[in-house]
Design an enzyme around this catalytic site. Structure first.
Site, PDB file in Angstrom:
ATOM      1  N   SER A 217       0.685  -1.082  -0.025  1.00  0.00           N
ATOM      2  CA  SER A 217      -0.121   0.121   0.161  1.00  0.00           C
ATOM      3  C   SER A 217       0.839   1.350  -0.113  1.00  0.00           C
ATOM      4  O   SER A 217       1.653   1.300  -0.908  1.00  0.00           O
ATOM      5  CB  SER A 217      -1.009  -0.240   1.302  1.00  0.00           C
ATOM      6  OG  SER A 217      -2.024   0.870   1.003  1.00  0.00           O
ATOM      7  N   GLU A 339      -9.279  -5.667  -3.708  1.00  0.00           N
ATOM      8  CA  GLU A 339      -8.554  -4.558  -3.050  1.00  0.00           C
ATOM      9  C   GLU A 339      -9.451  -3.528  -2.527  1.00  0.00           C
ATOM     10  O   GLU A 339      -9.299  -3.080  -1.263  1.00  0.00           O
ATOM     11  CB  GLU A 339      -7.701  -3.759  -4.287  1.00  0.00           C
ATOM     12  CG  GLU A 339      -6.469  -4.541  -4.926  1.00  0.00           C
ATOM     13  CD  GLU A 339      -5.221  -4.253  -3.961  1.00  0.00           C
ATOM     14  OE1 GLU A 339      -5.320  -3.875  -2.812  1.00  0.00           O
ATOM     15  OE2 GLU A 339      -3.937  -4.790  -4.147  1.00  0.00           O
ATOM     16  N   HIS A 456      -7.529  -5.850   0.305  1.00  0.00           N
ATOM     17  CA  HIS A 456      -6.531  -5.010   0.315  1.00  0.00           C
ATOM     18  C   HIS A 456      -5.840  -5.508   1.781  1.00  0.00           C
ATOM     19  O   HIS A 456      -6.599  -5.407   2.749  1.00  0.00           O
ATOM     20  CB  HIS A 456      -6.565  -3.710   0.121  1.00  0.00           C
ATOM     21  CG  HIS A 456      -5.453  -2.718   0.312  1.00  0.00           C
ATOM     22  ND1 HIS A 456      -4.736  -2.455  -0.700  1.00  0.00           N
ATOM     23  CD2 HIS A 456      -5.173  -1.750   1.370  1.00  0.00           C
ATOM     24  CE1 HIS A 456      -3.823  -1.524  -0.372  1.00  0.00           C
ATOM     25  NE2 HIS A 456      -4.107  -0.948   0.959  1.00  0.00           N
TER      26      HIS A 456
END
Length: 554
Positions: A217, A339, A456
């Site tokens: 990320s 995600e 995610h």
């Protein structure tokens, strides 16, 4: 002398690792190694030796706030390195991803995790330098248990803290005029930690000439920004970018300055860009800064992410890759299949209310999954675009509004990541993946009408055992099939750290992605076994042909 020091360090590791499991872990008087600033004492735990909470720069407090990191003063007595240093100041926690909230400015610490048998290696081990995620506003190196990567993969892992939020990314004109590198203080911290690794890691059994910078990320974006930064040339050798496309663009300097000026005015420091304003900003109590950086559930109006300052970050990543102005090295790039589901979970976690169709439409109209304009300004696209997007994802195709939201939000993110893959293809040795285990344990508590899927951050627990984000996250154990996938991912990540190729013992099916029509292949990371999928299948799964001309890339 280097050989003697290496033998002494190996003896310390051997003795220290006899101390047992985590619950019985303790510092051994002779588990000591040297750094350029002074000796540190580590702790043995299971199959690794850990040196925790080592300062890599001076505390960025007082007059050092909003300045590049300075060298730490040396120490002579052995420094205890058996517990983590404090996390950097943070308040916006992205649901359960980080925390607890704190006001720590003195936070520039790193951790070294080495396999217990590092001394038996004939050569120094590869180094995996891990940068935590958290939207550049939260997180800490202490959230990541790197013992499996180190022990099973035979690498030395370094995890770090770096300045976050307004303390880490702040472009006020009064500060920018002071004659030092500016705006991207968090990235400068990362680069300072890299310098520490180059200078010290050999004493811990690591190879300073074989460093892989990796992150997820915002950590993945950090890794990529360091790839395009001229300040890191020859500092590291390979990169892993997990679940990030925010590096494709950087906040324009004028946006950063406008937001910082608005912050200074709101904080009572006025609207000027002079020395008095800079002094006022540095005298602000840290709790004032954090209160103004945003609530726990949202980004504040003054916060920016990495800035195109012209020196640390010359441009956004898309422009840098297209022009060839970046540090060439092997790169791994990938995403999770769902995600967007992590980000969809955050408002549900805070409100306790399930996602509705109105929420789906609101997302498309106002948020657009990171596709907003420069510095978080509202998205801009032709009239009728919203209706086209919603028509691509008809509500009747999904069992719930949450699954419809997941499809839209995930595809926006994943297709931007794919764009980064396409830019990199053919320019560097490249390996691309999609994490697809939709049974992955969910670190949020149970949410109303919510199906987690391959969200995610879901893959982090396969690399870092028990990862649960912050103190409010839920820890889970992996089942037998998930543990097998974990073993495969650890092997791939550490193989890549060793050679720039993730294939080897434990992983043998990952083709290089070159961009040629017959070599545009992803590794599908799933249970019960690894497989591959083509770029065309990936594009169809995520409707990337539809999104191609709608998304903002730079």
């Amino acid at each position: 002398m280097p050989e003697l020091r290496s033998r002494m360090f190996g003896m310390a590791l051997t003795i220290g690792t006899l101390l047992g499991a985590w619950q019985g872990a303790a510092a051994a008087p002779d588990l000591i190694t040297a750094t350029t600033k002074g000796p540190v004492q580590g702790v043995a735990r299971n199959e690794v030796v850990e040196y925790l909470g080592i300062p890599y720069a001076a505390p960025p407090v007082g007059d050092l706030r909003w300045r590049p990191p300075k060298e730490h003063t040396p120490w002579t007595a052995t420094r205890d390195a058996t517990s983590f240093g404090p996390a950097c100041a943070q308040v916006t926690l992205l649901g359960v991803f980080a925390g607890p909230a704190n006001n720590n400015e003195d936070c520039l610490y790193l951790n070294v995790i080495a396999p217990k048998d590092v001394s038996s290696s004939k050569e120094r081990l590869p180094v995996l330098f891990w940068i935590h995620g958290g939207g550049f506003v939260d997180g800490a190196g202490s959230d990541y248990d790197a013992s499996k990567l180190a022990a099973q993969g035979k690498v030395v892992v370094v995890t770090i803290n770096y300045r976050l939020s307004l303390l880490g990314f702040f472009g006020h004109p009064a500060l920018n005029k002071e004659g030092h590198l500016f705006a991207n203080y968090g990235l400068l911290d990362q680069q300072s930690a890299l310098h520490w690794v180059k200078d010290n890691i050999a004493n811990f059994g690591g190879d300073p000439d074989n460093i892989t910078v990796a992150g997820q990320s915002a950590g993945g974006a950090s890794a990529a920004f360091n790839v395009i930064s001229p300040l890191t040339k020859d500092m590291f050798h390979k990169t892993i970018i997990q679940s990030s496309a925010s590096w494709l663009a950087a906040t324009p300097m004028e946006v950063a300055e406008k937001k910082a000026t608005a912050f200074a005015n709101a904080a009572g420091c006025g609207q000027e860009d002079d020395e008095a304003t800079a002094a006022c900003l540095r005298k602000l109590p840290v709790d004032t800064l954090m209160k103004m950086s945003g609530p726990p559930e949202a980004f504040g109006p003054y916060v920016v992410t990495p800035v195109a300052d012209g020196q640390i970050v010359p441009s956004g990543g898309a422009s840098a890759i297209e022009s060839g102005n970046f540090n060439r090295m092997p790169i791994m790039n990938g995403s999770t299949r769902d995600e967007g589901n992590f980000f969809a979970a955050i408002p549900v976690y805070h409100s306790g209310k399930a996602i509705t169709e109105a929420d789906v439409e609101g997302y498309v109209k106002t948020v657009f999954g990171g596709n907003a304009g420069a510095g978080g300004t509202p998205p801009s696209y032709p009239v009728g675009t919203v209706d086209k997007i919603l028509a691509q994802y008809p509500s009747g195709d999904y069992l719930s509004p949450q699954l419809r939201m997941n499809a839209i939000q995930s595809d926006v993110m994943v297709c931007r990541i794919q764009h980064g893959t396409h830019l990199l293809a053919g320019k560097v040795p490249l390996y691309v993946y999609e994490f697809r285990d939709r049974t992955a344990p969910f670190m949020f508590p149970k949410l109303p009408d919510f199906v987690p899927l391959a969200y995610h951050t879901a893959d982090l627990q396969y690399l870092f055992p028990g990862f649960r984000g912050g103190d409010k996250g839920v820890r889970h154990e992996l089942n037998s099939q998930q543990l097998q996938l974990s073993d495969q991912l650890v092997a791939a990540w550490t193989n890549f750290a060793k050679t720039g190729d993730p294939n080897g013992e434990g992983v043998t099916v990952w083709p290089q992605y070159t961009g040629e029509p017959n070599a545009r292949t992803y590794l599908a990371q799933d249970i019960p076994e690894l497989s591959t999928l083509s770029d065309d299948v990936f594009t169809a799964d995520h409707k990337c042909s539809f999104w191609k001309n709608l998304l903002v890339y730079n």
